[in-house]
Scaffold this motif. Structure first.
Motif, PDB file in Angstrom:
ATOM      1  N   CYS A 123       1.015  -0.973  -0.205  1.00  0.00           N
ATOM      2  CA  CYS A 123      -0.362  -0.354  -0.447  1.00  0.00           C
ATOM      3  C   CYS A 123       0.643   0.806  -0.410  1.00  0.00           C
ATOM      4  CB  CYS A 123      -0.911  -0.012   1.156  1.00  0.00           C
ATOM      5  SG  CYS A 123      -2.020  -1.261   1.166  1.00  0.00           S
ATOM      6  N   ALA A 124       1.839   1.715   0.743  1.00  0.00           N
ATOM      7  CA  ALA A 124       2.868   2.338   0.782  1.00  0.00           C
ATOM      8  C   ALA A 124       3.598   2.799  -0.132  1.00  0.00           C
ATOM      9  CB  ALA A 124       3.932   2.290   2.192  1.00  0.00           C
ATOM     10  N   VAL A 255       7.244  -0.829   9.361  1.00  0.00           N
ATOM     11  CA  VAL A 255       7.629   0.663   8.850  1.00  0.00           C
ATOM     12  C   VAL A 255       9.204   1.300   7.505  1.00  0.00           C
ATOM     13  CG1 VAL A 255       7.762   3.118   8.977  1.00  0.00           C
ATOM     14  CG2 VAL A 255       5.765   1.662   9.700  1.00  0.00           C
ATOM     15  N   THR A 258       9.568  -0.996   4.952  1.00  0.00           N
ATOM     16  CA  THR A 258       8.750  -0.960   4.281  1.00  0.00           C
ATOM     17  C   THR A 258       9.923   0.437   3.664  1.00  0.00           C
ATOM     18  OG1 THR A 258       7.027  -1.015   4.558  1.00  0.00           O
ATOM     19  CG2 THR A 258       6.946   0.769   3.075  1.00  0.00           C
ATOM     20  N   SER A 262      11.713   0.328  -0.381  1.00  0.00           N
ATOM     21  CA  SER A 262      11.396   1.598  -1.206  1.00  0.00           C
ATOM     22  C   SER A 262      12.278   2.537  -2.199  1.00  0.00           C
ATOM     23  CB  SER A 262       9.953   3.031  -0.600  1.00  0.00           C
ATOM     24  OG  SER A 262       8.531   1.978  -0.104  1.00  0.00           O
ATOM     25  N   ALA A 310       8.119  -4.261  -0.835  1.00  0.00           N
ATOM     26  CA  ALA A 310       7.942  -2.420  -0.895  1.00  0.00           C
ATOM     27  C   ALA A 310       9.408  -1.760  -2.829  1.00  0.00           C
ATOM     28  CB  ALA A 310       8.016  -1.612  -0.076  1.00  0.00           C
TER      29      ALA A 310
END
Lengths: 497, 154
Positions: A123-124, A255, A258, A262, A310
């Motif tokens: 989602c992120a 977190v 991710t 990313s 990610a």
């Protein structure tokens, strides 16, 4: 940014059409299967399925192929946790703590955290792709041929730096790929280059031929020549719900994973594999008690699993905005776009907004599908894993052959892929990474076209490559990367520590 | 304790480095007639030659480094059985697909490829080949409508 909402609305309308939804489902299912089965990777399967997408509309084709890539990240964790066998290279780190958790009867919790972490990361990453797309594309539109050339050099430098300890060999592979990309009829002058007088080579060496040869055939040869690993006993899955403590321990690692994932996905040359390594090592370094890692620490599952998901999605950013594939899988996606008549580049967003935003939104849809279907299907995956490899690989050989023949009705393509299969196997035996070769093959024409255009525009003045700020900074970064201590050395020694 | 990557090298860096350099020289020879870097433009030969020179340099470096590390030639055997049978399967497919059609070629390819491993079992192999042939026919020709003949033209 009211614009973004209308873009996303368009994306949803494309991604949620019945056909595209179905293709997304097929993609993530196939992807999970690919992730579960060791010896079959997303590179091989995407190459095999590419020719099959000819009859599909471009958006649907890309949605399905993308689903395979990030779906494989979900699947890989299943075997890592349950069998201590990483289904994908990006799940190697998950075996360290995931299997230990399984031995303690906490396999279900590990699987659940891996899935939830991956979903959060997905989602992120989707939000990130949507947010960054417009600004990056704006910058890209100001790029001239100097910037594109330097960007390809930077992409090569990144790929080489993060790949392996053997940087010289990876650089050689990139150069070889670029060299092979020049075989054929030169676009600008019409002269034939290095075709050895063969008609078959006058069209150049197709990337699909090389991809199937190296990642299909050669991979099979590699698996067949390695001694078969004894499959560890499948551990009891246990309850799927993580304890409150496990859940709270995993939150921040997810977190952080991710974020790291990313970042590594966007960087040219990055990808899911390096992202998972980096996230695990960072988590271990960050932890108050690093000795827990390797013995069943839930953070050791949460971080790499979030990171690889990610990275799989953000690695689409350079391709969709700049038109530059950042790793071998993205190179295949670029090929898929070309096959469907879409030239990758900053204009895709404006010329094909439905396709662009549809693919972006489909990644979120795909993640949701994966979360819902994956955990109940664990039993099915375990049953499939019992299928011996000796039944699987002839099917792979056949699929590759059919795919190659279908894309050109030329037996020469099949034969050439066979040759590249042998070549690829020889390279792998000698510890050369084949992925940079594919990247060189695909980026070579982009590199050459921009180099020639730049030289012509500047009437032979090469200093502009360094004097133009963006181009110059790319080249300087590339030079620094190539001279710096390879990341691989740090990674390997940390792993053994 | 896992071996570091360069210890796991199965082949000899000297050989592979020399072969890469050799290929680079071959390219230079092949591209000798092409135009190179001119004052205001790049001819067709510029990038191939530049890449070839780079490849030669890298090949020599790799070979030299392998020589310094005194790496021995591979102790492991090449998997001859797999190499032979997989090559045979690919060759069979390439030459049989047009005359024999998809169904027969699929069947044959699977059977031949299955021999690449010594664990091959006759009955299982034939069963899988039959299923595969039918499945491929269904998937590629009926579902995806790819232009391929199913059966030999008699």
């Amino acid at each position: 940014m009211p614009d973004i909402f209308s873009h996303l609305a368009l994306g949803f309308s494309v991604a949620l059409s019945v056909k595209n939804l179905g293709l997304c489902l097929i993609g993530v299912l196939v992807g999970t299967l690919v992730g579960v089965l060791p010896g079959l990777g997303p590179l091989a399967v995407i190459s095999m399925l590419l020719p099959l997408t000819f009859g599909l509309p471009p958006a649907g084709a890309l949605i399905m192929l993308a689903g395979i890539y990030y779906g494989a990240q979900y699947g890989g964790s299943t075997t890592s946790i349950l069998l201590n066998i990483p289904g994908e290279a990006s799940s190697v780190m998950t075996t360290l703590d995931g299997y230990q958790m399984a031995r303690k009867g906490r396999a279900g919790a590990a699987l659940a955290i891996a899935a939830l972490g991956s979903f959060f990361a997905g989602c992120a990453a989707t939000v990130l792709v949507a947010a960054l797309a417009i600004p990056i594309t704006k910058i890209a539109l100001s790029f001239g041929p100097w910037e594109y050339f330097s960007l390809t050099v930077l992409a090569f430098a990144f790929t080489v730096t993060v790949t392996d300890e053997q940087r010289l060999k990876s650089i050689a592979m990139v150069v070889l790929g670029v060299l092979l990309s020049t075989v054929g009829t030169d676009q600008e002058s019409g002269t034939e280059r290095m075709t050895l007088g063969l008609l078959e080579l006058s069209d150049g060496i197709g990337f699909l031929v090389v991809a199937m040869g190296i990642f299909g055939f050669a991979e099979i040869l590699k698996v067949l020549s390695a001694p078969q690993r004894a499959v560890s006993q499948v551990r009891r899955v246990g309850g799927l719900m993580p304890t409150h403590e496990e859940a709270s321990q995993s939150a921040m690692p997810v977190v952080r994973g991710t974020a790291i994932g990313s970042l590594f996905g966007i960087l040219p040359g990055g990808g899911a594999i390096i992202a998972s390594f980096a996230a695990y090592l960072f988590e271990k370094w960050w932890a108050k008690d690093p000795s827990r890692f390797g013995k069943g620490a839930i953070e050791g599952v949460a971080a790499p699993e979030s990171a690889n998901n990610a990275a799989a999605q953000t690695s689409f950013i350079p391709l969709l905005t700049l038109g530059i594939p950042s790793n071998a899988i993205m190179a295949l996606m670029a090929g898929a776009m070309s096959i469907h008549g879409i030239a990758p580049g900053p204009l895709v967003m404006t010329k094909q907004p439905g396709l662009f935003w549809g693919v972006v939104v489909s990644m979120w849809v795909g993640n949701l599908l994966l979360l819902i279907i994956n955990l109940p299907l664990v039993g099915v995956w375990m049953w499939i894993l019992k299928l011996p490899y000796r039944h699987l690989f002839p099917l792979v050989v056949l699929f590759c052959c059919i795919g190659l023949y279908a894309s050109g009705s030329a037996r020469e393509d099949v034969l050439m892929a066979g040759v590249f299969g042998l070549l690829g196997y020889w390279l792998m035996r000698n510890a050369y990474e084949p992925a940079p070769l594919l990247l060189g093959l695909i980026l070579g024409p982009i590199m050459e076209e921009n180099l020639r255009r730049a030289v012509t525009l500047s009437s032979g003045d090469l200093s502009l490559f360094l004097l133009r700020p963006i181009s110059g900074s790319f080249l300087v970064c590339a030079a620094l990367l190539l001279c710096a201590v390879p990341l691989g050395k740090i990674r390997v020694s940390n792993n053994l520590a | 304790m896992e071996k570091t990557p360069h210890q796991q090298t199965h082949g000899s860096d000297v050989v592979s480095g020399v072969m890469l350099a050799g290929f680079g020289m071959f390219v230079l020879w092949q591209a000798r007639h092409l135009e190179g870097f001119q004052s205001t433009s790049l001819g067709a030969g510029a990038l191939p030659r530049a890449a070839a020179v780079l490849l030669i340099a890298l090949g020599c470096l790799i070979a030299f480094r392998g020589f310094l590390r005194k790496q021995t030639v591979a102790a492991e055997q090449y998997p001859l059985r797999a190499l032979v049978w997989l090559s045979a399967a690919v060759l069979f497919f390439a030459f049989a697909i047009r005359p024999a059609g998809l169904v027969l070629t699929s069947f044959g390819t699977i059977c031949i490829a299955a021999f690449a491993t010594s664990e091959v079992r006759w009955r299982q192999c034939v069963c899988i080949a039959l299923v595969a042939a039918a499945g491929c026919a269904g998937l590629f020709v009926f579902l995806l409508k790819l232009p391929m003949a199913l059966w030999p033209k008699l």
